[in-house]
Design a protein around this motif. Structure first.
Motif, PDB file in Angstrom:
ATOM      1  N   ASN A  76       0.839  -1.209   0.000  1.00  0.00           N
ATOM      2  CA  ASN A  76       0.000   0.000   0.000  1.00  0.00           C
ATOM      3  C   ASN A  76       0.869   1.252   0.000  1.00  0.00           C
ATOM      4  OD1 ASN A  76      -2.478  -1.291  -0.107  1.00  0.00           O
ATOM      5  ND2 ASN A  76      -2.534  -1.586   2.114  1.00  0.00           N
ATOM      6  N   ALA A  77       1.885   1.210  -0.830  1.00  0.00           N
ATOM      7  CA  ALA A  77       2.838   2.314  -0.856  1.00  0.00           C
ATOM      8  C   ALA A  77       2.400   3.387  -1.827  1.00  0.00           C
ATOM      9  CB  ALA A  77       4.211   1.785  -1.277  1.00  0.00           C
ATOM     10  N   ALA A  78       2.944   4.598  -1.631  1.00  0.00           N
ATOM     11  CA  ALA A  78       2.691   5.715  -2.542  1.00  0.00           C
ATOM     12  C   ALA A  78       3.700   5.652  -3.677  1.00  0.00           C
ATOM     13  CB  ALA A  78       2.823   7.031  -1.795  1.00  0.00           C
ATOM     14  N   GLY A  79       3.339   6.187  -4.823  1.00  0.00           N
ATOM     15  CA  GLY A  79       4.281   6.203  -5.941  1.00  0.00           C
ATOM     16  C   GLY A  79       3.665   5.569  -7.166  1.00  0.00           C
ATOM     17  N   LEU A  80       4.023   6.091  -8.329  1.00  0.00           N
ATOM     18  CA  LEU A  80       3.424   5.615  -9.575  1.00  0.00           C
ATOM     19  C   LEU A  80       3.711   4.140  -9.829  1.00  0.00           C
ATOM     20  CD1 LEU A  80       3.928   8.638 -11.982  1.00  0.00           C
ATOM     21  CD2 LEU A  80       1.770   7.532 -11.402  1.00  0.00           C
ATOM     22  N   GLU A  81       4.871   3.672  -9.341  1.00  0.00           N
ATOM     23  CA  GLU A  81       5.205   2.274  -9.653  1.00  0.00           C
ATOM     24  C   GLU A  81       4.227   1.305  -9.008  1.00  0.00           C
ATOM     25  OE1 GLU A  81       6.864   4.169  -7.504  1.00  0.00           O
ATOM     26  OE2 GLU A  81       8.005   3.009  -6.026  1.00  0.00           O
ATOM     27  N   TRP A  82       3.555   1.751  -7.938  1.00  0.00           N
ATOM     28  CA  TRP A  82       2.618   0.859  -7.251  1.00  0.00           C
ATOM     29  C   TRP A  82       1.224   0.943  -7.829  1.00  0.00           C
ATOM     30  CZ3 TRP A  82       5.388  -2.446  -4.850  1.00  0.00           C
ATOM     31  CH2 TRP A  82       6.614  -2.049  -4.276  1.00  0.00           C
ATOM     32  N   MET A  83       1.041   1.801  -8.847  1.00  0.00           N
ATOM     33  CA  MET A  83      -0.287   1.935  -9.442  1.00  0.00           C
ATOM     34  C   MET A  83      -0.412   1.116 -10.718  1.00  0.00           C
ATOM     35  SD  MET A  83      -0.500   5.982  -8.650  1.00  0.00           S
ATOM     36  CE  MET A  83      -2.134   6.347  -9.187  1.00  0.00           C
ATOM     37  N   ILE A  84       0.642   0.388 -11.053  1.00  0.00           N
ATOM     38  CA  ILE A  84       0.587  -0.489 -12.226  1.00  0.00           C
ATOM     39  C   ILE A  84       0.768  -1.922 -11.741  1.00  0.00           C
ATOM     40  CG2 ILE A  84       1.405   1.321 -13.777  1.00  0.00           C
ATOM     41  CD1 ILE A  84       4.137   0.037 -13.724  1.00  0.00           C
ATOM     42  N   PRO A  85       0.427  -2.887 -12.575  1.00  0.00           N
ATOM     43  CA  PRO A  85       0.481  -4.275 -12.105  1.00  0.00           C
ATOM     44  C   PRO A  85       1.890  -4.754 -11.781  1.00  0.00           C
ATOM     45  CG  PRO A  85      -0.796  -4.097 -14.128  1.00  0.00           C
ATOM     46  CD  PRO A  85      -0.154  -2.773 -13.917  1.00  0.00           C
ATOM     47  N   SER A  86       1.918  -5.888 -11.015  1.00  0.00           N
ATOM     48  CA  SER A  86       3.191  -6.547 -10.726  1.00  0.00           C
ATOM     49  C   SER A  86       3.188  -7.896 -11.426  1.00  0.00           C
ATOM     50  CB  SER A  86       3.344  -6.801  -9.227  1.00  0.00           C
ATOM     51  OG  SER A  86       3.106  -5.643  -8.484  1.00  0.00           O
ATOM     52  N   PRO A  87       4.098  -8.232 -12.299  1.00  0.00           N
ATOM     53  CA  PRO A  87       5.086  -7.329 -12.907  1.00  0.00           C
ATOM     54  C   PRO A  87       4.455  -6.385 -13.932  1.00  0.00           C
ATOM     55  CG  PRO A  87       5.399  -9.617 -13.652  1.00  0.00           C
ATOM     56  CD  PRO A  87       4.181  -9.585 -12.795  1.00  0.00           C
ATOM     57  N   PRO A  88       5.117  -5.295 -14.229  1.00  0.00           N
ATOM     58  CA  PRO A  88       4.508  -4.288 -15.086  1.00  0.00           C
ATOM     59  C   PRO A  88       4.405  -4.747 -16.539  1.00  0.00           C
ATOM     60  CG  PRO A  88       6.363  -3.381 -13.858  1.00  0.00           C
ATOM     61  CD  PRO A  88       6.418  -4.860 -13.720  1.00  0.00           C
ATOM     62  N   PRO A  89       3.486  -4.164 -17.276  1.00  0.00           N
ATOM     63  CA  PRO A  89       3.466  -4.418 -18.713  1.00  0.00           C
ATOM     64  C   PRO A  89       4.644  -3.725 -19.376  1.00  0.00           C
ATOM     65  CG  PRO A  89       1.862  -2.746 -18.129  1.00  0.00           C
ATOM     66  CD  PRO A  89       2.445  -3.223 -16.848  1.00  0.00           C
ATOM     67  N   THR A  90       4.934  -4.120 -20.607  1.00  0.00           N
ATOM     68  CA  THR A  90       6.141  -3.638 -21.260  1.00  0.00           C
ATOM     69  C   THR A  90       6.200  -2.120 -21.352  1.00  0.00           C
ATOM     70  OG1 THR A  90       6.242  -5.632 -22.572  1.00  0.00           O
ATOM     71  CG2 THR A  90       7.550  -3.768 -23.340  1.00  0.00           C
ATOM     72  N   PHE A  91       5.082  -1.491 -21.682  1.00  0.00           N
ATOM     73  CA  PHE A  91       5.140  -0.035 -21.843  1.00  0.00           C
ATOM     74  C   PHE A  91       4.658   0.704 -20.607  1.00  0.00           C
ATOM     75  CE2 PHE A  91       6.857  -0.190 -25.870  1.00  0.00           C
ATOM     76  CZ  PHE A  91       6.231  -1.179 -26.610  1.00  0.00           C
ATOM     77  N   ASN A  92       4.676   0.035 -19.496  1.00  0.00           N
ATOM     78  CA  ASN A  92       4.416   0.614 -18.180  1.00  0.00           C
ATOM     79  C   ASN A  92       2.986   1.099 -17.997  1.00  0.00           C
ATOM     80  OD1 ASN A  92       7.114   0.100 -17.690  1.00  0.00           O
ATOM     81  ND2 ASN A  92       7.748   2.215 -18.081  1.00  0.00           N
ATOM     82  N   PHE A  93       2.579   2.083 -18.781  1.00  0.00           N
ATOM     83  CA  PHE A  93       1.274   2.700 -18.567  1.00  0.00           C
ATOM     84  C   PHE A  93       0.415   2.541 -19.811  1.00  0.00           C
ATOM     85  CE2 PHE A  93       2.496   4.653 -14.658  1.00  0.00           C
ATOM     86  CZ  PHE A  93       3.822   4.988 -14.803  1.00  0.00           C
ATOM     87  N   ASP A  94      -0.872   2.279 -19.573  1.00  0.00           N
ATOM     88  CA  ASP A  94      -1.833   2.267 -20.667  1.00  0.00           C
ATOM     89  C   ASP A  94      -1.977   3.674 -21.242  1.00  0.00           C
ATOM     90  OD1 ASP A  94      -4.754   0.152 -20.502  1.00  0.00           O
ATOM     91  OD2 ASP A  94      -2.810  -0.034 -21.481  1.00  0.00           O
ATOM     92  N   HIS A  95      -2.249   4.583 -20.342  1.00  0.00           N
ATOM     93  CA  HIS A  95      -2.402   5.983 -20.710  1.00  0.00           C
ATOM     94  C   HIS A  95      -1.411   6.775 -19.882  1.00  0.00           C
ATOM     95  CE1 HIS A  95      -6.218   4.939 -22.585  1.00  0.00           C
ATOM     96  NE2 HIS A  95      -6.461   4.244 -21.492  1.00  0.00           N
TER      97      HIS A  95
END
Lengths: 326, 235, 545
Positions: free
Chosen positions: C504-523
């Motif tokens: 439950n940490a703050a930060g953009l990296e915690w708002m995407i899935p684990s592990p992240p998709p290749t391009f990080n963000f959908d939008h």
């Protein structure tokens, strides 16, 4: 055989007491600072551990606190700096009438030569209660002259002199280490400093039929033909060397330099580097033709030409003052 | 900086194949490339800086011997090289301008001229190095630099100090030449793409940043030349 | 958030997008490159650690009876070179920095993905040259390779070692370049400089040092190699050169290098302390400025490594004074981390245990730096085990603990799996105990006078007991380091799948899935919140599974 205390080096010089005092002060202050931080961290970790029904309180910061805990530590650090710098200043300036011992370090041994002519390898005898100045150079790589009991250390460089001094306060045998990595037997380049009571030291001194270093230098001075140009009158093609040690010298290009140990050494090995005003660059170089020990002897001889005029230079142990300089 | 619209990524990609996938706009890509090259040049300044530092220290200590070494270099050849490089910076700048204006032929011509001038520089450098080799001024076993310090006819040149001068001369000009060779190589690639009309007002970044690199190499030479060739020449 | 799906029905991640060795060796995805680095970093860490174990085994007895003197000299040299250039300098930036920085700022990748891959190849080439050096008899100059010893007096593989470090240095420079340009140009809308996580600030400050300092090391290596090959005399007094010039050039880089090693670790600690205290950092501005301050002032203190080298008295005083200046921002950081815990809601997961360890040990390491900056004391303790203890407290007690803390903190994000918490805590404890037992006795040894780089101390048997304690600690430390190797690997197969935000940490990296998709963000995200917005995050850290 070697003096030491449990978990602490022996204290055998005037400097040692001062260094230990500063060290203990640093220990106490750092210890208190660490303790304060550890206590806070542990206390906060326990006191503010996560508990049901309580949430963290967001605190942005505090300018006042930031300034306070910048300024106060800074002031403390300035005390550390000032005390240490003051000690270093004394440690780097040998007292005026120190006895001189020439040191040549090489892979992997220490060669010492007293002004009275005694030569020692890896073991250095000095008396209690005299200022001793080591004038050191290396034959090959960088070494470092380290006597923990005296709290002194000085790198020994090829191509120039470096100086360390100490004033022993307690008789005994103390470790001498090389403290700059110098190859295969760096850890074997060790020895001892034997501090003797003055009477015992006299006895040890008298034991050999050695020739004072300056006399060796005088013989070399004649042998190598130096006397031909460096005469005691004004007729010589080279400057008169009497009384020049530690005096300013006007050079041909207008600069003025002090004729210290390195100047004398350079004048023999690279005479064209600094030409004395009014003279021509005629002196041949002796680089590669004389050993470091012979070079030391020549330098000691030239320095002894200043003693008559009352300047310091080439002092032997008997002439060194008995008063501690610290 | 990038504007705060929530533009979905890469719709510009359909219009401009040069836009890479991880950039949102061309502007961002251009700015990134430009900043990247400037930062890289800062590192190059530090790289050459270490050598300049060593050079300045020894020049201060061994001024006479360095003067002698300097005066054994050819001001004519070095000066010509300086002019050659400055002209090549001009041709580079012209090629960038031409790319901005969409004049592809001019781009190619100017790039060819740049490379040609670069090769001329290297050729003259080669002649200088050859001269040094023949005169035994290359540091090593056969180094021999007889003579006297300028303005002091009775002071012989210290061979060791002179050898340090030439060591620094070869290392500094050698590294500079290496950077030029890399630059010429870069331009060869860029010229190839320019001939295929890849660059125009919509995309000329490689020309621009290669140009920056070339200007930097030029500036290094502009410092090297007086420091190495012109010590005490006025006497 | 992102719901790209593969043909198999699985969610697309950077790991399953493409398989095969070519997809890894030719990747430009910053996350894959981070894992490529992870393999190299881990390999070199264990090589360097192995050398350290041999050193400690030799020092169990006063006599040199395990290896020969020359071998020992090679061991400490290569321990230093491998650890400094192939582990400490690249580890956090190349693994965690590469992986996280684009995500933390809301970008799809670094500014120059292909240069990122080139950086890795340069690291590996440098690494290969280092392995070649090791296998062919090694090098025994000391990692500081002072002249004229290294240029005129040793027959070992100085040139290949120098080349290895030269190439690795370029890897470091290019990584720094990438990070600087990325931070300037690739931030998502709303991600202003004052909203950046301190992890990003830390890497920015580190990158400045890498960019400006490493080239000086590079040219120094070039000069040493040329000197060795052609007997030039630039650093050799017999030929008119000056050995102190080498030391100045060397330390001009190598002092800032220690800040390259520690600043990223400080960035990690800020992230961890905030998350596990559920609080925003105390004094964000001060923390960011302190990072920059350390980077800048760190360039002004290099000659404090040369107080007894033969520099002038007055130069020594200036460098001593400046060295105290650089201590102030470091102190500020420790106070701010501690204050962040005040009135927090603290839990003790493995990353936080490493953070506690870091704060304590970095404080001790930093304070002992003050001893060394004090001229009067430095004369006695320089070139002894006191210095060895000091820098290991910072590098190992500080940097390695921060690295391990960061690896545990972000492991769920990187691998999509949870590591076993119980083993994590055990390993942290072993590392802490082992570390202190290994290195604290060395402070005492140093003040007693034991010089560093000594193969044999049979003339000083009084040094033995402390050496035995130190070696005992080293064995415990080794176990502590091996455990994570084992259970991280284990977790890749058998670990619990990790949610998007296990802490439950703050930060953009915690708002995407684990592990992240290749391009990080959908939008492309639009950031409207401040860093460490724990005021908006209502949940606590989930209880350890």
């Amino acid at each position: 055989m070697f003096q030491s205390m449990p978990l602490w080096p022996a204290r055998a010089s005037t400097l040692a007491n001062n260094v230990d005092a500063l060290y203990i002060f640093l220990l106490v202050v750092s210890g208190l600072m660490s303790l304060a931080i550890f206590t806070m961290v542990v206390f906060f970790a326990v006191r503010y551990r996560r508990q049901p029904g309580r949430r963290a309180e967001q605190i942005d910061g505090s300018h006042a606190l930031e300034i306070t805990w910048s300024v106060i530590p800074f002031c403390v650090f300035m005390v550390f700096f000032g005390w240490g710098a003051n000690l270093y200043f004394k440690e780097r300036k040998p007292p005026q009438n120190s006895a001189e011992i020439y040191t040549v370090a090489k892979q992997w041994m220490w060669k010492f030569e007293h002004m009275e002519g005694q030569r020692e390898i890896n073991e250095l005898h000095v008396p209690v209660g005299r200022d001793v100045k080591m004038i050191m150079t290396s034959q090959d790589v960088i070494h470092s002259f380290f006597v923990p009991a005296f709290r002194i250390k000085q790198d020994v460089l090829p191509g120039r002199y470096t100086v360390a001094w100490f004033h022993p306060t307690k008789a005994g045998t103390y470790h001498l280490f090389c403290a700059e990595y110098c190859g295969t037997s760096h850890s074997g380049m060790v020895g001892s400093v034997v501090v003797m009571e003055p009477k015992d030291y006299e006895a040890w001194m008298g034991g050999g039929g050695t020739q004072p270093l300056a006399v060796t230098g005088q013989q070399l001075f004649a042998q190598l033909g130096c006397a031909t140009c460096h005469r005691q009158d004004t007729q010589g093609r080279g400057p008169n060397l009497a009384g020049i040690y530690n005096k300013p010298v006007l050079l041909e290009d207008g600069r003025t330099v002090v004729a210290d140990d390195d100047y004398l050494r350079e004048s023999i090995l690279q005479p064209a580097a600094k030409i004395v005003s009014g003279f021509k660059p005629l002196m041949p170089t002796f680089q590669g033709q004389i050993s470091d020990e012979q070079l030391n002897a020549l330098v000691a001889y030239v320095k002894s030409l200043s003693q008559a005029s009352g300047q310091t230079g080439g002092k032997n142990m008997a002439a060194a003052t008995a008063q501690p300089q610290m | 900086m990038h504007n705060s619209s929530t533009a979905t990524v890469n719709h510009e990609a359909h219009e401009n194949p040069a836009l890479l996938h991880h950039f949102a706009t061309e502007q961002q890509q251009r700015d990134a490339a430009s900043l990247g090259m400037w930062v890289f040049l800062a590192t190059e300044i530090m790289f050459f800086g270490g050598m300049f530092c060593a050079y300045l220290i020894y020049r201060y200590w061994y001024f006479g011997d360095f003067g002698a070494g300097s005066q054994s270099l050819s001001v004519v050849l070095g000066g010509t090289n300086t002019a050659v490089l400055i002209c090549s910076s001009l041709t580079v700048a012209l090629s960038v301008r031409a790319a901005q204006l969409g004049k592809s032929t001019t781009v190619v011509v100017c790039l060819f001229l740049t490379m040609l001038l670069g090769l001329v520089f290297l050729g003259i450098k080669g002649v200088e190095y050859h001269d040094k080799f023949v005169e035994h001024h290359v540091p090593g076993a056969s180094f021999h630099f007889p003579g006297h310090i300028p303005a002091h006819p009775d002071v012989p040149i210290n061979q060791q100090h002179a050898q340090i001068f030439f060591s620094l001369y070869f290392i500094m000009t050698g590294l500079h030449a290496l950077h030029m060779i890399i630059g010429i190589g870069l331009f060869a690639v860029i010229t190839y793409y320019a001939m295929r009309k890849r660059y125009g007002p919509h995309y000329y970044t490689p020309v621009e940043i290669a140009g920056l690199y070339w200007h930097f190499v030029d500036i290094i030479w502009i410092y090297l030349f007086p420091l190495l060739y012109l010590i005490d020449r006025h006497k | 958030m992102a719901t790209a799906v593969l043909e198999t029905g699985e969610r697309e991640t950077y790991l399953n997008r493409e398989y095969g060795i070519k997809s890894w060796l030719l990747t430009v995805d910053h996350k894959r490159i981070a894992l490529l680095y992870l393999m190299g970093i881990t390999f070199f860490f264990f090589i360097g650690g192995f050398f350290a174990l041999l050193i400690r085994l030799e020092l169990l007895t006063p006599a040199g009876d395990l290896v020969q003197a020359d071998t020992y000299n090679k061991l400490f040299t290569m321990h230093g070179q491998v650890m400094v250039f192939f582990f400490l300098i690249p580890a956090v930036p190349a693994v965690l920095g590469n992986f996280l920085i684009p995500i933390m700022i809301g970008a799809k990748d670094l500014a120059f993905p292909r240069i990122n891959l080139l950086s890795w190849y340069l690291y590996m080439i440098g690494g290969l040259l280092m392995v070649y050096t090791i296998l062919n008899g090694g090098v025994d100059t000391g990692w500081t390779f002072y002249t004229p010893l290294s240029t005129e007096f040793l027959n070992s593989h100085v040139i290949t070692a120098g080349l290895a470090i030269f190439v690795a240095g370029f890897s470091s420079i290019l990584t720094g370049l990438n990070f600087v340009v990325t931070t300037h140009r690739m931030r998502a809308p709303g991600m202003t400089w004052s909203r950046l996580p301190l992890f990003v600030w830390a890497h920015y400050a580190t990158s400045i040092i890498q960019l400006l300092g490493t080239p000086v090391l590079a040219i120094t290596l070039v000069l040493v190699v040329c000197e060795r090959l052609f007997h030039l005399g630039i650093f050799n007094p017999v030929l008119g050169g000056d050995p102190l010039l080498f030391q100045h050039l060397f330390w001009f880089y190598s002092h800032p290098a220690v800040y390259i090693m520690i600043l990223p670790g400080m960035g990690i600690i800020s992230e961890i302390v905030c998350c596990f205290s559920r609080k925003r950092i105390f004094g964000y501005q001060a923390m960011a400025l302190a990072l920059l301050g350390i980077a800048v002032v760190g360039f002004l203190v290099w000659a404090h490594h040369m107080f007894v080298a033969g520099i002038s008295l007055y130069a020594a005083m200036i460098f001593s004074l400046l060295s105290y200046f650089v201590a102030v921002p470091s102190a500020i950081k420790v106070f701010n981390w501690t204050s962040t815990m005040y009135k927090g809601s603290i839990s003790y997961q493995t990353p936080m245990l490493y953070a506690f360890g870091f704060i304590g040990l970095f404080t001790m390491g930093g304070l002992t730096g003050l001893f060394l900056a004090s001229l009067g004391v430095d004369v006695h303790v320089t070139d002894t085990y006191f210095v060895v203890a000091h820098f290991h407290y910072i590098m190992v007690g500080g940097m390695v603990m921060a690295y391990l803390g960061g690896m545990h903190f972000w492991w769920p994000k990187i691998s999509g799996k949870m590591y076993p918490e119980g083993w994590g805590r055990l390993a942290a404890l072993l590392v802490f105990v082992g570390f202190n037992l290994t290195f604290f006795p060395q402070f005492i040894l140093g003040y007693m006078g034991m010089p560093r780089r000594y193969w044999d101390y049979s003339h000083s048997p009084e040094f033995q007991i402390l050496n035995v304690l130190s070696t005992a600690g080293a064995t415990i430390l080794a176990v502590g380091y091996l455990l994570p190797m084992v259970y991280f690997l284990w977790s890749m197969r058998y670990g619990k799948p990790a949610p998007d935000n296990p802490w439950n940490a703050a930060g953009l990296e915690w708002m995407i899935p684990s592990p992240p998709p290749t391009f990080n963000f959908d939008h492309e995200p639009v950031v409207t919140w401040e860093a460490y917005n724990y005021d908006q995050i209502r949940e606590e850290v989930p209880v350890a599974q």
